[in-house]
Design a protein around this motif. Structure first.
Motif, PDB file in Angstrom:
ATOM      1  N   MET A  58       0.589  -1.572  -0.295  1.00 50.07           N
ATOM      2  CA  MET A  58       0.265  -0.189   0.191  1.00 50.07           C
ATOM      3  C   MET A  58       0.867   1.302   0.220  1.00 50.07           C
ATOM      4  O   MET A  58       1.691   1.493   0.428  1.00 50.07           O
ATOM      5  N   THR A  59       0.388   2.522  -0.978  1.00 49.63           N
ATOM      6  CA  THR A  59       1.386   3.164  -0.939  1.00 49.63           C
ATOM      7  C   THR A  59       0.810   4.273  -0.085  1.00 49.63           C
ATOM      8  O   THR A  59      -0.033   4.304   0.540  1.00 49.63           O
ATOM      9  N   ARG A  60       1.895   4.694   1.010  1.00 48.37           N
ATOM     10  CA  ARG A  60       1.773   5.498   2.291  1.00 48.37           C
ATOM     11  C   ARG A  60       1.517   7.227   1.618  1.00 48.37           C
ATOM     12  O   ARG A  60       2.492   7.753   0.632  1.00 48.37           O
ATOM     13  N   ARG A  61       0.150   7.530   1.599  1.00 45.69           N
ATOM     14  CA  ARG A  61      -0.198   8.907   1.641  1.00 45.69           C
ATOM     15  C   ARG A  61      -0.212   9.953   2.596  1.00 45.69           C
ATOM     16  O   ARG A  61      -1.278   9.541   3.491  1.00 45.69           O
ATOM     17  N   ILE A  62      -0.186  10.824   2.705  1.00 48.39           N
ATOM     18  CA  ILE A  62      -0.225  12.398   4.189  1.00 48.39           C
ATOM     19  C   ILE A  62      -1.073  12.867   3.092  1.00 48.39           C
ATOM     20  O   ILE A  62      -0.988  13.353   1.699  1.00 48.39           O
ATOM     21  N   LEU A  63      -2.038  13.442   3.808  1.00 45.69           N
ATOM     22  CA  LEU A  63      -2.673  14.539   3.509  1.00 45.69           C
ATOM     23  C   LEU A  63      -2.633  16.178   3.732  1.00 45.69           C
ATOM     24  O   LEU A  63      -2.700  16.121   5.474  1.00 45.69           O
ATOM     25  N   LEU A  64      -1.872  17.121   2.940  1.00 43.10           N
ATOM     26  CA  LEU A  64      -1.463  18.799   3.651  1.00 43.10           C
ATOM     27  C   LEU A  64      -2.087  19.587   3.494  1.00 43.10           C
ATOM     28  O   LEU A  64      -2.899  19.904   2.826  1.00 43.10           O
ATOM     29  N   ILE A  65      -2.722  19.964   4.580  1.00 43.75           N
ATOM     30  CA  ILE A  65      -4.421  20.643   4.888  1.00 43.75           C
ATOM     31  C   ILE A  65      -3.742  22.279   4.978  1.00 43.75           C
ATOM     32  O   ILE A  65      -3.474  22.117   6.563  1.00 43.75           O
ATOM     33  N   ASN A  66      -3.988  23.214   4.030  1.00 47.72           N
ATOM     34  CA  ASN A  66      -4.054  24.676   5.231  1.00 47.72           C
ATOM     35  C   ASN A  66      -4.948  25.766   4.800  1.00 47.72           C
ATOM     36  O   ASN A  66      -5.954  25.843   4.005  1.00 47.72           O
ATOM     37  N   GLY A  67      -5.424  26.057   6.325  1.00 48.42           N
ATOM     38  CA  GLY A  67      -6.252  26.447   6.670  1.00 48.42           C
ATOM     39  C   GLY A  67      -6.990  28.262   5.904  1.00 48.42           C
ATOM     40  O   GLY A  67      -5.541  28.075   5.740  1.00 48.42           O
ATOM     41  N   PRO A  68      -7.688  29.000   6.540  1.00 39.82           N
ATOM     42  CA  PRO A  68      -7.997  30.095   5.900  1.00 39.82           C
ATOM     43  C   PRO A  68      -6.316  31.100   6.133  1.00 39.82           C
ATOM     44  O   PRO A  68      -5.749  31.124   7.173  1.00 39.82           O
ATOM     45  N   ASN A  69      -6.391  31.503   5.194  1.00 44.40           N
ATOM     46  CA  ASN A  69      -4.986  33.005   5.024  1.00 44.40           C
ATOM     47  C   ASN A  69      -3.971  32.586   4.476  1.00 44.40           C
ATOM     48  O   ASN A  69      -2.838  33.353   4.852  1.00 44.40           O
ATOM     49  N   LEU A  70      -4.026  31.447   5.037  1.00 47.22           N
ATOM     50  CA  LEU A  70      -2.321  30.792   4.952  1.00 47.22           C
ATOM     51  C   LEU A  70      -1.922  30.752   3.085  1.00 47.22           C
ATOM     52  O   LEU A  70      -0.377  30.522   3.319  1.00 47.22           O
ATOM     53  N   ASN A  71      -2.699  31.003   2.071  1.00 47.96           N
ATOM     54  CA  ASN A  71      -2.778  31.140   1.068  1.00 47.96           C
ATOM     55  C   ASN A  71      -1.433  32.935   0.886  1.00 47.96           C
ATOM     56  O   ASN A  71      -1.445  32.777  -0.518  1.00 47.96           O
ATOM     57  N   LEU A  72      -1.290  33.435   2.023  1.00 48.09           N
ATOM     58  CA  LEU A  72      -1.219  34.357   1.925  1.00 48.09           C
ATOM     59  C   LEU A  72       0.638  34.188   2.928  1.00 48.09           C
ATOM     60  O   LEU A  72       0.851  35.883   2.644  1.00 48.09           O
ATOM     61  N   LEU A  73       0.674  33.571   2.882  1.00 47.97           N
ATOM     62  CA  LEU A  73       2.694  33.185   3.442  1.00 47.97           C
ATOM     63  C   LEU A  73       3.085  33.922   2.268  1.00 47.97           C
ATOM     64  O   LEU A  73       3.348  33.697   1.034  1.00 47.97           O
ATOM     65  N   GLY A  74       4.083  34.515   3.091  1.00 43.80           N
ATOM     66  CA  GLY A  74       4.810  35.402   2.176  1.00 43.80           C
ATOM     67  C   GLY A  74       4.845  36.543   1.939  1.00 43.80           C
ATOM     68  O   GLY A  74       5.882  37.309   1.785  1.00 43.80           O
ATOM     69  N   LYS A  75       3.175  37.357   2.319  1.00 47.57           N
ATOM     70  CA  LYS A  75       2.750  38.403   2.022  1.00 47.57           C
ATOM     71  C   LYS A  75       2.280  39.101   3.781  1.00 47.57           C
ATOM     72  O   LYS A  75       2.463  39.998   3.627  1.00 47.57           O
ATOM     73  N   ARG A  76       1.570  37.974   3.621  1.00 51.12           N
ATOM     74  CA  ARG A  76       0.615  38.739   5.150  1.00 51.12           C
ATOM     75  C   ARG A  76       1.965  38.612   6.253  1.00 51.12           C
ATOM     76  O   ARG A  76       2.405  37.912   6.586  1.00 51.12           O
ATOM     77  N   GLU A  77       2.072  39.378   7.085  1.00 51.46           N
ATOM     78  CA  GLU A  77       2.361  39.995   8.942  1.00 51.46           C
ATOM     79  C   GLU A  77       4.091  38.822   8.474  1.00 51.46           C
ATOM     80  O   GLU A  77       4.080  38.132   9.383  1.00 51.46           O
TER      81      GLU A  77
END
Length: 176
Positions: free
Chosen positions: A1-20
């Motif tokens: 079985m292939t081991r799989r990880i799901l990485l979830i990022n919630g609200p405003n994390l799309n702004l990393l590098g820009k926000r504060e």
């Protein structure tokens, strides 16, 4: 079985590098995800990434991670239907979830219930040290049930979380 990880990022994390950047750093989510994919591949693990500013979308993705997903319409049966027994169809299951819930950390019973309902081991992750910030950030709806909590390590926290999840999955699956 292939081991799989799901990485979830919630609200405003799309702004990393820009926000504060004085709090969250200058590394973007695109950069973090690229590095995470490379790291996972080097560990022989399949990594899926997901980011949403919407609580319900995160709940849906967590349910999908368990191998189940809501049908788009509960009125019409389909070949993938379970015969009306909950209106879900079967998908592939992930081995572990890494979640940076963002602000949902402090307020989302729905995301907590989804994580508990799927019974997939998860790591709670935060870029900043939430314990050195505002008092309300110290409460998490997830940390009491997380396999591990990583905070305050900046973008490196994602690498630490992937390494830990990969090790934890090997132990759980009896590879070590």
């Amino acid at each position: 079985m292939t081991r799989r990880i799901l990485l979830i990022n919630g609200p405003n994390l799309n702004l990393l590098g820009k926000r504060e950047p004085h709090i969250y750093g200058s590394t973007t989510l695109v950069d973090i995800e690229a590095q995470a994919h490379a790291q996972a591949a080097s560990l022989g693990i399949s990594l899926e990434t997901f980011q949403s500013n919407h609580e319900g979308a995160i709940v849906d993705r967590i349910q999908e991670a368990a191998g189940w997903a809501p049908l788009k319409s509960s009125n019409a049966p389909s070949a993938d239907s379970d015969g009306g027994q909950g209106n879900i169809h079967k998908l592939s299951r992930v081995s572990a979830i890494i979640i940076n819930p963002g602000a949902l950390t402090h307020m989302s019973v729905a995301v907590r219930d989804a994580l508990l309902g799927v019974a997939i081991p998860f790591v709670e992750l935060h870029v900043s040290n939430v314990y050195a910030r505002e008092p309300w950030r110290k409460h998490s709806y997830f940390s009491d049930r997380a396999v591990a909590v990583i905070c305050g390590m900046g973008a490196y926290g994602y690498s630490a979380a992937i390494e830990f999840a990969a090790k934890h999955m090997r132990v759980q699956e009896g590879d070590e």
